[in-house]
Design a protein around this motif. Structure first.
Motif, PDB file in Angstrom:
ATOM      1  N   UNK A 166       1.677 -23.393-113.668  1.00  0.00           N
ATOM      2  CA  UNK A 166       2.280 -23.465-115.004  1.00  0.00           C
ATOM      3  C   UNK A 166       3.140 -24.716-115.159  1.00  0.00           C
ATOM      4  N   UNK A 167       3.883 -25.065-114.103  1.00  0.00           N
ATOM      5  CA  UNK A 167       4.694 -26.287-114.159  1.00  0.00           C
ATOM      6  C   UNK A 167       3.810 -27.515-114.322  1.00  0.00           C
ATOM      7  N   UNK A 168       2.717 -27.546-113.576  1.00  0.00           N
ATOM      8  CA  UNK A 168       1.805 -28.687-113.644  1.00  0.00           C
ATOM      9  C   UNK A 168       1.165 -28.779-115.027  1.00  0.00           C
TER      10      UNK A 168
ATOM     11  N   UNK B 144       0.699 -31.428-120.204  1.00  0.00           N
ATOM     12  CA  UNK B 144       0.757 -31.303-121.661  1.00  0.00           C
ATOM     13  C   UNK B 144       1.758 -32.293-122.232  1.00  0.00           C
ATOM     14  N   UNK B 145       2.919 -32.415-121.596  1.00  0.00           N
ATOM     15  CA  UNK B 145       3.939 -33.356-122.061  1.00  0.00           C
ATOM     16  C   UNK B 145       3.423 -34.791-121.996  1.00  0.00           C
TER      17      UNK B 145
ATOM     18  N   UNK C  68       0.830 -35.253-124.841  1.00  0.00           N
ATOM     19  CA  UNK C  68       1.467 -35.341-126.155  1.00  0.00           C
ATOM     20  C   UNK C  68       2.175 -36.686-126.336  1.00  0.00           C
ATOM     21  N   UNK C  69       2.796 -37.185-125.286  1.00  0.00           N
ATOM     22  CA  UNK C  69       3.460 -38.487-125.366  1.00  0.00           C
ATOM     23  C   UNK C  69       2.438 -39.591-125.595  1.00  0.00           C
ATOM     24  N   UNK C  70       1.301 -39.508-124.902  1.00  0.00           N
ATOM     25  CA  UNK C  70       0.254 -40.519-125.076  1.00  0.00           C
ATOM     26  C   UNK C  70      -0.317 -40.462-126.482  1.00  0.00           C
TER      27      UNK C  70
END
Length: 50
Positions: free
Chosen positions: A12-14, A19-20, A23-25
């Protein structure tokens, strides 16, 4: 049992990290797209007469 829970937490952490990053890209790509001028439409070439 504890190992499976630990692995699930790591997964889940990975997934959250990936995902972060995605989304940044996407936000950066959108900013670049808005900064660039709209692509000019290509004019249709006339068909050669026979």
């Amino acid at each position: 049992m504890v190992d499976a829970e630990r692995q699930a937490i790591e997964v889940r952490k990975n997934m959250a990290r990936l995902r972060a990053a995605r989304e940044a890209k996407e936000a950066a790509d959108e900013a670049v797209r808005l900064a660039l001028p709209a692509p000019a439409l290509k004019k249709r070439s006339k068909k050669p007469t026979r």
